[in-house]
Scaffold this motif. Structure first.
Motif, mmCIF file in Angstrom:
data_model
loop_
_atom_site.group_PDB
_atom_site.id
_atom_site.type_symbol
_atom_site.label_atom_id
_atom_site.label_comp_id
_atom_site.label_asym_id
_atom_site.label_seq_id
_atom_site.Cartn_x
_atom_site.Cartn_y
_atom_site.Cartn_z
ATOM 1 N N PRO A 88 0.876 -1.234 -0.123
ATOM 2 C CA PRO A 88 -0.093 0.004 -0.095
ATOM 3 C C PRO A 88 0.921 1.332 0.090
ATOM 4 N N SER A 89 0.274 2.269 -0.626
ATOM 5 C CA SER A 89 0.756 3.769 -0.367
ATOM 6 C C SER A 89 0.123 4.379 0.752
ATOM 7 N N ALA A 90 0.618 5.501 1.131
ATOM 8 C CA ALA A 90 -0.143 6.374 2.081
ATOM 9 C C ALA A 90 -1.433 6.783 1.496
ATOM 10 N N PRO A 91 -2.364 7.221 2.479
ATOM 11 C CA PRO A 91 -3.508 7.679 1.898
ATOM 12 C C PRO A 91 -3.307 8.906 1.084
ATOM 13 N N GLY A 92 -3.995 9.045 -0.061
ATOM 14 C CA GLY A 92 -3.787 9.922 -1.038
ATOM 15 C C GLY A 92 -4.868 10.962 -0.869
ATOM 16 N N LYS A 93 -4.974 11.628 -2.224
ATOM 17 C CA LYS A 93 -6.090 12.665 -2.102
ATOM 18 C C LYS A 93 -7.483 12.247 -2.242
ATOM 19 N N ARG A 94 -8.533 12.679 -1.601
ATOM 20 C CA ARG A 94 -9.690 12.060 -1.697
ATOM 21 C C ARG A 94 -10.508 12.924 -2.675
ATOM 22 N N PHE A 95 -10.020 14.284 -2.974
ATOM 23 C CA PHE A 95 -10.733 15.257 -3.882
ATOM 24 C C PHE A 95 -9.595 16.014 -4.359
ATOM 25 N N SER A 96 -9.756 16.688 -5.592
ATOM 26 C CA SER A 96 -8.599 17.193 -6.059
ATOM 27 C C SER A 96 -7.874 18.318 -5.249
#
Ligand code: ASP
Length: 442
Positions: free
Chosen positions: A41-49
């Protein structure tokens, strides 16, 4: 445990694990095939732009702390990101002790790499808990030497022995450890690299890289409307396209899997039924009637054109020209040459302010009949293994471009015949890509 069953390594990017809803999608993908045994897994990314990636928030904490400023608000936001995943998924796991350790380490002046890596570390703990896989800390299986250089052999030996002992595991991406135990990260986007390393260590049948697009497109959708997706691309073609700026995958992630001959499949977490793009060592077994695989380009080049009669007979001419760039600490990009002409293509930003010095030095070295520098050059790489056996490809490219009176200022065909690079004025860059695309795919 049956070690002969198919094995897949699946890497999920930040957008695939940005919140509880995305965790659910990723977990469903993992669970839909028992072969998806090792997850990176990656770290949590963007949920919206406009959202911020957790990695960037962690880096921000480090920066504030290193200036002696208060980082607690950002740190609370980071905790909030993980806690909302825990709540959304009703996980039993509790990260409070982990947060306390990280906070303590930041306070005592730990390294940027340690702080940046915690995004993957914490996300790995949550994902392992959610899907019931064992958590294997990347610090125990991915190694760098004391200079911070990735140690491929040590990693491969230790990781493959470790993962053989576990049927299913989550190994967080992006980081590993140094001989002194300190944490070291790859460059940004480096979870792709971790995934490739794991794929090699377990000799996976396939490395699936789950992201938010359905693979590569033949060209930039901001330039050509709705370009065709690329179904199959070879590692070498990908290298040509990514050199020209086409990005979906971290460049260093090719090496480990290429070495082991493992294909990469780029897939879309939000559209799992799309087949995505297969990146393969050799495309022989894949039917392909397309001549071109992709078109990519970059702006911001300059070309230094040198002319001299009987240049071809002058010993050491090219070497003396290149020694100027070497002495000035510059590396060139392309070197198209003719019988009495030689051109050096170089990134414009590297020669800014040094133009006249370059011209003077080259003139002193080789005494040319003519020498000049042209700037604002855009380079376009037309890439395709299908070109090798298709006569007339170059003709079609130039015919399409000439039909609109676009002046081709430079041509360079790689010795592999896998690509043709053309240079045009930056103003005509987009149009040229469109014309070539339409000629072959329109
Ligand atoms: N989280 C890291 C980054 O944002 C690594 C990765 O996502 O691949 O660069």
């Amino acid at each position: 445990m049956d070690y002969n069953q198919e094995k897949k390594v699946v890497k999920f990017g930040g957008s695939s694990l940005s919140c509880d809803a995305q965790f659910i999608k990723s977990a469903a993908i993992i669970k839909s095939e028992p072969s998806r045994r090792y997850v990176v897994p990656s770290a949590p990314g963007k949920r919206f732009s406009e959202d911020t990636k957790v990695t960037d928030m962690l880096i921000r904490c480090y920066e504030l702390a290193s200036r002696g400023e208060d980082y607690s608000a950002v740190f609370e936001d980071i905790k909030g990101r993980y806690n909302s995943i825990i709540e959304g998924l009703s996980l039993k796991v509790n990260l409070e002790d982990e947060y306390a350790v990280i906070d303590e380490k930041i306070k005592s002046g730990t390294t940027l790499d340690y702080v940046a890596s915690r995004g993957e570390y914490l996300n790995g703990i949550l994902l392992a808990d959610f899907i019931g896989y064992e958590f294997v800390d990347a610090a125990d299986v991915i190694f760098f030497d004391s200079n911070g250089v990735f140690d491929a052999d040590k990693t491969n030996n230790i990781m493959s022995a470790r993962l053989q002992k576990t049927e299913n595991a989550v190994i967080p991406g992006f980081y590993g450890s140094m001989p002194d135990g300190g944490i070291k990260t790859f460059s940004r986007g480096g979870s792709d690299v971790s995934g490739a390393i794991v794929a090699r260590a377990v000799m996976a049948d396939i490395y699936e890289n789950w992201t938010d697009v359905s693979g590569f497109l033949m060209c930039d959708p901001r330039i050509v409307e709705n370009p065709k997706p690329i179904k199959v691309i070879t590692y070498r073609e990908l290298r040509e396209l990514s050199y020209m700026g086409a990005t979906v995958l971290h460049e260093d992630s090719i090496f480990p899997v290429k070495l082991a001959g493992i294909p990469i499949n780029i897939r879309n977490t939000n559209n799992p039924s799309d087949v995505g793009t297969m990146i393969v060592p050799s495309a022989e077994e894949y039917q392909n009637r397309d001549i071109l695989t992709g078109i990519a380009g970059k702006k911001g080049f300059a070309v230094i054109r040198i002319e001299k009669d009987m240049m071809n007979q002058e010993k050491g001419f090219g070497m003396r020209v290149l020694s100027v760039f070497n002495d000035m600490g510059m590396s060139f990009e392309h070197l198209p040459s003719g019988i009495d002409t030689m051109s050096v293509v170089i990134a414009e930003k590297d020669i800014k302010g040094l133009e006249s010095e370059i011209l003077t030095r080259i003139s002193r070295e080789v005494n040319p009949d003519n020498i000049d520098i042209e700037t604002n050059l855009g380079l376009i790489a037309v890439v395709g293994r299908g070109m090798i056996n298709t006569p007339g490809t170059a003709y079609r490219i130039f015919k399409a471009v000439a039909a609109e009176n676009i002046n081709v200022r430079m041509i360079d065909q790689g010795s592999s015949e896998l690509n043709i690079i053309i240079g045009v004025d930056e103003k005509e860059f987009n149009r040229t890509i469109e014309l070539i695309y339409n000629e072959f795919c329109g």
